[in-house]
Scaffold this motif. Sequence first.
Motif, PDB file in Angstrom:
ATOM      1  N   GLY A   1      -1.519   2.319  -7.344  1.00 38.37           N
ATOM      2  CA  GLY A   1      -2.453   1.410  -7.413  1.00 38.37           C
ATOM      3  C   GLY A   1      -0.987  -0.017  -6.754  1.00 38.37           C
ATOM      4  O   GLY A   1      -0.280   0.258  -5.915  1.00 38.37           O
ATOM      5  N   VAL A   2      -2.198  -1.167  -6.967  1.00 33.71           N
ATOM      6  CA  VAL A   2      -1.161  -2.654  -6.193  1.00 33.71           C
ATOM      7  C   VAL A   2      -1.686  -3.802  -7.590  1.00 33.71           C
ATOM      8  O   VAL A   2      -2.089  -3.944  -8.371  1.00 33.71           O
ATOM      9  CB  VAL A   2      -2.338  -2.838  -5.393  1.00 33.71           C
ATOM     10  N   LYS A   3      -0.973  -4.450  -7.574  1.00 34.03           N
ATOM     11  CA  LYS A   3      -1.297  -5.544  -8.840  1.00 34.03           C
ATOM     12  C   LYS A   3      -0.394  -7.112  -7.854  1.00 34.03           C
ATOM     13  O   LYS A   3       0.178  -6.707  -7.046  1.00 34.03           O
ATOM     14  CB  LYS A   3      -0.196  -4.975 -10.287  1.00 34.03           C
ATOM     15  N   SER A   4      -0.863  -8.280  -8.612  1.00 37.98           N
ATOM     16  CA  SER A   4      -0.582  -9.114  -7.650  1.00 37.98           C
ATOM     17  C   SER A   4       0.754  -9.333  -7.773  1.00 37.98           C
ATOM     18  O   SER A   4       1.551  -9.183  -9.470  1.00 37.98           O
ATOM     19  CB  SER A   4      -1.388  -9.988  -8.733  1.00 37.98           C
ATOM     20  N   GLY A   5       1.491 -10.108  -6.875  1.00 30.10           N
ATOM     21  CA  GLY A   5       3.091 -10.480  -7.998  1.00 30.10           C
ATOM     22  C   GLY A   5       3.492  -9.915  -5.936  1.00 30.10           C
ATOM     23  O   GLY A   5       3.278  -9.058  -5.418  1.00 30.10           O
ATOM     24  N   GLY A   6       5.269 -10.282  -6.268  1.00 30.28           N
ATOM     25  CA  GLY A   6       5.665 -10.170  -5.270  1.00 30.28           C
ATOM     26  C   GLY A   6       5.966 -10.481  -3.896  1.00 30.28           C
ATOM     27  O   GLY A   6       5.879 -11.884  -4.091  1.00 30.28           O
TER      28      GLY A   6
ATOM     29  N   SER B   1       4.701 -11.052  -0.962  1.00 26.41           N
ATOM     30  CA  SER B   1       4.267 -11.340  -0.106  1.00 26.41           C
ATOM     31  C   SER B   1       2.579 -11.033  -0.573  1.00 26.41           C
ATOM     32  O   SER B   1       1.441 -11.352  -0.144  1.00 26.41           O
ATOM     33  CB  SER B   1       3.837  -9.837   1.246  1.00 26.41           C
ATOM     34  N   GLY B   2       2.514 -11.428  -2.121  1.00 24.35           N
ATOM     35  CA  GLY B   2       1.274 -11.468  -3.342  1.00 24.35           C
ATOM     36  C   GLY B   2       0.910 -10.384  -3.472  1.00 24.35           C
ATOM     37  O   GLY B   2       0.469 -10.484  -4.212  1.00 24.35           O
ATOM     38  N   MET B   3       1.226  -9.138  -3.352  1.00 27.72           N
ATOM     39  CA  MET B   3       0.645  -7.819  -3.725  1.00 27.72           C
ATOM     40  C   MET B   3       1.741  -6.905  -3.896  1.00 27.72           C
ATOM     41  O   MET B   3       2.569  -7.084  -2.811  1.00 27.72           O
ATOM     42  CB  MET B   3      -0.781  -7.133  -3.536  1.00 27.72           C
ATOM     43  N   SER B   4       2.522  -5.707  -4.935  1.00 29.63           N
ATOM     44  CA  SER B   4       2.922  -5.339  -4.928  1.00 29.63           C
ATOM     45  C   SER B   4       2.635  -3.762  -5.112  1.00 29.63           C
ATOM     46  O   SER B   4       1.613  -3.489  -5.555  1.00 29.63           O
ATOM     47  CB  SER B   4       4.156  -4.937  -5.623  1.00 29.63           C
ATOM     48  N   TYR B   5       3.056  -3.088  -4.666  1.00 25.64           N
ATOM     49  CA  TYR B   5       3.091  -1.340  -4.899  1.00 25.64           C
ATOM     50  C   TYR B   5       3.245  -0.733  -6.252  1.00 25.64           C
ATOM     51  O   TYR B   5       3.968  -1.479  -6.635  1.00 25.64           O
ATOM     52  CB  TYR B   5       3.474  -0.275  -3.411  1.00 25.64           C
ATOM     53  N   VAL B   6       2.422   0.295  -7.028  1.00 23.60           N
ATOM     54  CA  VAL B   6       2.814   0.841  -8.081  1.00 23.60           C
ATOM     55  C   VAL B   6       2.489   1.858  -7.613  1.00 23.60           C
ATOM     56  O   VAL B   6       1.784   3.155  -7.397  1.00 23.60           O
ATOM     57  CB  VAL B   6       1.841  -0.153  -9.246  1.00 23.60           C
ATOM     58  N   MET B   7       3.293   2.359  -8.585  1.00 29.68           N
ATOM     59  CA  MET B   7       3.410   4.250  -8.667  1.00 29.68           C
ATOM     60  C   MET B   7       3.958   5.463  -9.795  1.00 29.68           C
ATOM     61  O   MET B   7       5.779   4.538  -9.860  1.00 29.68           O
ATOM     62  CB  MET B   7       4.239   4.445  -7.040  1.00 29.68           C
ATOM     63  N   ASP B   8       3.982   6.072 -10.213  1.00 27.09           N
ATOM     64  CA  ASP B   8       4.240   6.118 -11.577  1.00 27.09           C
ATOM     65  C   ASP B   8       3.487   7.509 -11.567  1.00 27.09           C
ATOM     66  O   ASP B   8       2.272   8.506 -11.515  1.00 27.09           O
ATOM     67  CB  ASP B   8       4.032   5.276 -12.556  1.00 27.09           C
ATOM     68  N   PHE B   9       3.955   8.793 -12.806  1.00 27.25           N
ATOM     69  CA  PHE B   9       3.222   9.897 -12.688  1.00 27.25           C
ATOM     70  C   PHE B   9       2.694   9.396 -14.227  1.00 27.25           C
ATOM     71  O   PHE B   9       2.853   8.311 -14.854  1.00 27.25           O
ATOM     72  CB  PHE B   9       5.050  11.159 -13.174  1.00 27.25           C
ATOM     73  N   CYS B  10       1.669  10.506 -14.078  1.00 26.81           N
ATOM     74  CA  CYS B  10       0.248  10.093 -15.434  1.00 26.81           C
ATOM     75  C   CYS B  10       0.528  11.718 -15.958  1.00 26.81           C
ATOM     76  O   CYS B  10       0.842  12.597 -15.122  1.00 26.81           O
ATOM     77  CB  CYS B  10      -0.626   8.976 -14.888  1.00 26.81           C
TER      78      CYS B  10
ATOM     79  N   GLY C   1       9.983  -3.604   1.696  1.00 26.15           N
ATOM     80  CA  GLY C   1       8.894  -2.378   1.990  1.00 26.15           C
ATOM     81  C   GLY C   1       7.705  -2.287   0.521  1.00 26.15           C
ATOM     82  O   GLY C   1       7.027  -1.553   0.848  1.00 26.15           O
ATOM     83  N   SER C   2       7.690  -2.720  -0.210  1.00 31.16           N
ATOM     84  CA  SER C   2       7.416  -3.011  -1.193  1.00 31.16           C
ATOM     85  C   SER C   2       6.074  -3.437  -2.020  1.00 31.16           C
ATOM     86  O   SER C   2       5.468  -4.093  -3.089  1.00 31.16           O
ATOM     87  CB  SER C   2       7.983  -2.456  -2.956  1.00 31.16           C
ATOM     88  N   SER C   3       5.628  -4.670  -1.042  1.00 33.17           N
ATOM     89  CA  SER C   3       5.185  -5.870  -1.612  1.00 33.17           C
ATOM     90  C   SER C   3       4.412  -6.574  -0.180  1.00 33.17           C
ATOM     91  O   SER C   3       5.325  -5.756   0.958  1.00 33.17           O
ATOM     92  CB  SER C   3       5.618  -7.104  -1.868  1.00 33.17           C
ATOM     93  N   PHE C   4       3.276  -6.550  -0.271  1.00 36.34           N
ATOM     94  CA  PHE C   4       2.665  -6.657   1.579  1.00 36.34           C
ATOM     95  C   PHE C   4       1.376  -7.770   0.671  1.00 36.34           C
ATOM     96  O   PHE C   4       1.299  -8.652   0.162  1.00 36.34           O
ATOM     97  CB  PHE C   4       1.417  -5.422   1.708  1.00 36.34           C
ATOM     98  N   GLY C   5       0.908  -8.382   2.336  1.00 35.47           N
ATOM     99  CA  GLY C   5      -0.194  -9.307   2.069  1.00 35.47           C
ATOM    100  C   GLY C   5      -1.088  -9.046   2.620  1.00 35.47           C
ATOM    101  O   GLY C   5      -1.344  -7.985   3.669  1.00 35.47           O
ATOM    102  N   ILE C   6      -2.352  -9.555   2.293  1.00 31.88           N
ATOM    103  CA  ILE C   6      -3.545  -9.216   3.726  1.00 31.88           C
ATOM    104  C   ILE C   6      -4.601 -10.640   3.581  1.00 31.88           C
ATOM    105  O   ILE C   6      -4.428 -11.632   2.893  1.00 31.88           O
ATOM    106  CB  ILE C   6      -4.756  -8.266   2.672  1.00 31.88           C
TER     107      ILE C   6
END
Length: 202
Positions: A122-127, A129-138, A197-202
């Motif tokens: 998923g993504v969350k605000s921050g980082g 460039s404005g948004m960060s990637y979220v990756m985890d096991f569930c 590489g873990s943050s991006f902006g749109i």
Amino acid sequence: RAPPLCSSPFQLPTMNPCLLNVLLLNAVLFAASQVCCAFTVAPASSLSALQQQRRVFLQSQTTNSAESAPTEESDDQEEEELDYTIPEDAVIQIRPNAMNRLRELRSQQKTPDDVPLYLRMGVKSGGCSGMSYVMDFCADSDVTEDDVVDDYETVHCVVDPKSVLYLYGLELDYSSELIGGGFKFFNPNAEESCGCGSSFGI
């Protein structure tokens, strides 16, 4: 007594104009002959030898290109060969290197063979460039009806509805480099990306 040719040591003798023209013409012709000698055309045998060398060089270049082309094509084919099936209209495209790494993590967790590994992205605000990637096991129980699930057989990639808009078409790769290694995100929706590489902006 005949008059002297020169009445003064600094006065040039008188010369017949016709004779002077003849001498100048001879000098011009001599100079022209020297110039022609300087630009003598190479013999035909030398030109033929140069042309033959050029043909041999071009043939060798063509042969080398033809020999290297199949190797490059075979390398590309090996990289494109997959031992898993990419789901139709998948939100996340998992590349082979990333899939191999996920399988390693799955084996480290001692997950049973009949139980897939659930990877939530998923993504969350921050980082930067404005948004960060979220990756985890569930766990399987954490997957809701609204989530989008890409079934990669042994790995299930789970994306929440809000993140689908930002992650659709993303390619997940993995690098084993000591510096800058880890999972890599190639997002076609991102207008800018951070150097980490873990943050991006749109």
